[in-house]
Design a protein around this motif. Structure first.
Motif, short mmCIF file in Angstrom:
data_model
loop_
_atom_site.label_atom_id
_atom_site.label_comp_id
_atom_site.label_asym_id
_atom_site.label_seq_id
_atom_site.Cartn_x
_atom_site.Cartn_y
_atom_site.Cartn_z
N ALA A 48 35.51 47.84 37.28
CA ALA A 48 36.42 48.74 38.01
C ALA A 48 36.14 50.19 37.64
N LEU A 49 35.95 50.44 36.35
CA LEU A 49 35.64 51.81 35.92
C LEU A 49 34.35 52.28 36.59
N ALA A 50 33.42 51.35 36.82
CA ALA A 50 32.12 51.71 37.41
C ALA A 50 32.27 52.24 38.84
N VAL A 51 33.37 51.87 39.52
CA VAL A 51 33.57 52.40 40.88
C VAL A 51 34.69 53.44 40.88
N ASP A 52 35.03 53.90 39.67
CA ASP A 52 35.98 55.01 39.53
C ASP A 52 37.42 54.62 39.85
N LEU A 53 37.75 53.33 39.67
CA LEU A 53 39.16 52.93 39.72
C LEU A 53 39.73 53.10 38.31
N VAL A 54 40.91 53.68 38.21
CA VAL A 54 41.51 53.98 36.91
C VAL A 54 42.52 52.87 36.56
N VAL A 55 42.43 52.35 35.34
CA VAL A 55 43.37 51.30 34.92
C VAL A 55 44.74 51.93 34.67
N ASP A 105 30.45 38.21 42.16
CA ASP A 105 30.16 39.63 41.97
C ASP A 105 31.45 40.47 42.04
N LEU A 106 32.06 40.69 40.87
CA LEU A 106 33.30 41.48 40.83
C LEU A 106 33.05 42.91 41.31
N HIS A 107 31.86 43.43 40.99
CA HIS A 107 31.55 44.82 41.34
C HIS A 107 31.71 45.04 42.84
N PHE A 108 31.23 44.08 43.62
CA PHE A 108 31.31 44.22 45.09
C PHE A 108 32.77 44.29 45.55
N ILE A 109 33.62 43.43 44.98
CA ILE A 109 35.04 43.42 45.38
C ILE A 109 35.70 44.75 45.01
N TYR A 110 35.42 45.24 43.80
CA TYR A 110 36.00 46.52 43.39
C TYR A 110 35.51 47.65 44.30
N LYS A 111 34.21 47.60 44.63
CA LYS A 111 33.64 48.69 45.44
C LYS A 111 34.30 48.71 46.82
N GLU A 112 34.48 47.54 47.42
CA GLU A 112 35.12 47.48 48.73
C GLU A 112 36.61 47.87 48.63
N ALA A 113 37.27 47.43 47.58
CA ALA A 113 38.69 47.79 47.41
C ALA A 113 38.84 49.31 47.28
N GLU A 114 37.95 49.90 46.49
CA GLU A 114 38.01 51.37 46.30
C GLU A 114 37.77 52.07 47.64
N ARG A 115 36.86 51.52 48.44
CA ARG A 115 36.52 52.15 49.73
C ARG A 115 37.71 52.09 50.70
N VAL A 116 38.40 50.95 50.74
CA VAL A 116 39.46 50.82 51.76
C VAL A 116 40.80 51.43 51.31
N LEU A 117 40.90 51.76 50.00
CA LEU A 117 42.15 52.37 49.52
C LEU A 117 42.18 53.86 49.82
N ARG A 118 43.40 54.34 50.11
CA ARG A 118 43.60 55.79 50.22
C ARG A 118 43.63 56.38 48.82
#
Ligand SMILES: C[S@@+](CC[C@H](N)C(=O)[O-])C[C@H]1O[C@@H](n2cnc3c(N)ncnc32)[C@H](O)[C@@H]1O
Length: 215
Positions: free
Chosen positions: A184-191, A124-137
């Protein structure tokens, strides 16, 4: 989720077995990843870094030399044992943890999250992206470098050589190029960067690296 599963031995069991010779065997993918990480992150500034799936610490000591503090996580005790011997700087904290479970890290704690040659083992890539987005400033970055989807579709898969000399595939998932970007775009991380990496004799890209920024 659009990933396809490839059979193989259980991931943690496989890496516990691979730890004894992961650093010593010829492995163009491992070595190219080291180059990709160093070239991409040489110009990035960050203090707190989270390294997902640090393995035997191939990238950990470099990250610790480059940045303020590295939290390095892996679920294979044997891979972590090698990493602890190799990367003993005081600004590294190692933890044994399964990154497919909710991360025990505070939100907005990190400036940089790195993940190298790990996501082929994560459904589940979505889960990893979601957690990464959460822990990033805000303004923090996520760097991924993975076996290229083309190469996976041609049958490329992590495998280790057993004590009896057999090649043993480890269970993997094939993630498409679109999945790497869209989840990644789904959790609002910008490429902010995409690169394909070739080893000298490669006729197709071996690795895909992606850099994302949290708004
Ligand atoms: C191919 S190795 C890469 C290690 C290191 N990042 C490198 O580039 O050399 C993959 C690593 O990911 C770890 N890994 C795979 N799935 C994991 C999970 N769910 N949680 C934590 N670590 C995981 C494995 O134990 C292994 O050490």
């Amino acid at each position: 989720m659009t990933s396809k599963q490839r059979p193989g031995v259980d991931v943690k069991t496989g890496y516990d077995a691979w730890a004894r010779n992961y650093d010593d065997m010829d492995n163009a993918t491992r070595d190219l990843d080291a180059t990709a990480l160093r070239q991409t992150l040489a110009s990035v500034s960050a203090n707190d870094v989270l390294e997902l799936g640090c393995g035997t610490g191939k990238n950990t000591a470099w990250l610790a030399n480059q940045f303020g503090h590295v939290t390095a996580v892996d679920f294979s005790a044997s891979m972590l044992n090698v990493a602890r011997q190799k990367a003993s700087a005081k600004n590294i904290s190692f933890y044994q943890y399964d990154i497919s479970k909710p991360w025990p890290a505070d939100s907005t704690k990190f400036d940089l999250v790195t993940c190298n040659l790990v996501l082929e083992h994560i459904a589940d890539l979505h889960f990893i992206y979601k957690e990464a987005e959460r822990v990033l400033r805000p303004g923090g970055q996520l760097f991924l470098c993975e076996l290229h989807p083309y190469r996976q579709l041609k049958g490329g898969q992590a495998q280790y050589v057993s004590r009896t000399g057999d090649s043993i595939p480890i269970a993997t998932y094939v993630h498409s190029f679109a999945e790497f970007i869209n989840e990644a775009l789904a959790v609002d991380l910008v490429v902010s960067g995409v690169k394909e990496w070739h080893a000298p004799s490669d006729d197709m890209p071996r690795l895909l690296s992606l850099l994302f920024v949290k708004r």
